[in-house]
Design an enzyme around this catalytic site. Structure first.
Site, PDB file in Angstrom:
ATOM      1  N   GLU A  74       0.556  -1.359   0.133  1.00  0.00           N
ATOM      2  CA  GLU A  74       0.038   0.044  -0.011  1.00  0.00           C
ATOM      3  C   GLU A  74       1.086   1.200  -0.011  1.00  0.00           C
ATOM      4  OE1 GLU A  74      -0.393  -2.574   1.867  1.00  0.00           O
ATOM      5  OE2 GLU A  74      -2.337  -3.077   2.652  1.00  0.00           O
ATOM      6  N   CYS A 114       0.189   1.677   7.018  1.00  0.00           N
ATOM      7  CA  CYS A 114      -0.394   2.160   5.815  1.00  0.00           C
ATOM      8  C   CYS A 114      -1.567   2.874   5.962  1.00  0.00           C
ATOM      9  CB  CYS A 114      -0.769   0.699   5.149  1.00  0.00           C
ATOM     10  SG  CYS A 114       0.594   0.030   4.391  1.00  0.00           S
TER      11      CYS A 114
END
Ligand code: THU
Length: 160
Positions: A74, A114
């Site tokens: 991500e 993330c």
């Protein structure tokens, strides 16, 4: 004393229920798993983001023998998208994970770091990111943005 409850709202989709643009994003995230560099975990994660101008950027997890030096799919993807297209808001992100020769049946939720990065991307562009988490049993679609996954957020407002 007052109890405060945070809820997490998402919808469970089948692949066929997704619109074409979201199907493409999921397909791209799945394809990106195959470019992952994950010799240590053998857990290959792919991500794909769709920018406001329609461009789709993909990335994957990149590991390192010094484990903390690696980066999740991500963040690799979000940072690359922001580096290459700094003025394009990120509309949506799809994530898929491949291990033991198959895609996971349960979607892999983004790690805390993330989520924190996604929060700042949303704040930077003043727009919630649509989050699609792929699993072979179903796809979690989070319309409300990262706040659904990250309550009690720390952000730049505390630093002022
Ligand atoms: N990983 C991701 O890339 N994204 C996630 O959402 C969860 C974990 C990676 C980090 C590491 O390379 C491997 O998966 C095992 O944790």
């Amino acid at each position: 004393m007052k109890e405060v409850i945070h809820t997490c709202h998402y919808n469970l989709y089948t692949y066929d229920e997704l619109c074409e643009k979201d199907q493409l994003l999921v397909d791209t995230a799945k394809k990106a798993t195959q470019g992952s560099y994950a010799p240590y975990s053998e857990f290959q994660v792919g991500a794909a983001v769709r920018l406001a101008n329609g461009i789709v950027i993909s990335g994957n997890n990149q590991e390192n023998a010094a484990y903390p030096s690696g980066l999740c799919a991500e963040r690799t993807t979000l940072f690359f998208a922001n580096a290459a297209h700094p003025n394009q808001p990120i509309e949506a992100i799809a994530v898929a994970a491949y291990t033991n020769g198959k895609f996971t049946n349960i979607p892999v939720p983004p790690c805390g770091a993330c989520r924190q990065v996604m929060l700042e991307v949303e704040q930077r562009y003043h727009q919630a990111i649509r989050i699609l988490l792929y699993g072979t049993d179903g796809i979690y679609v989070i319309d409300g943005g990262i706040r659904e996954l990250l309550p009690l957020t720390f952000d730049a407002s505390f630093l002022k």
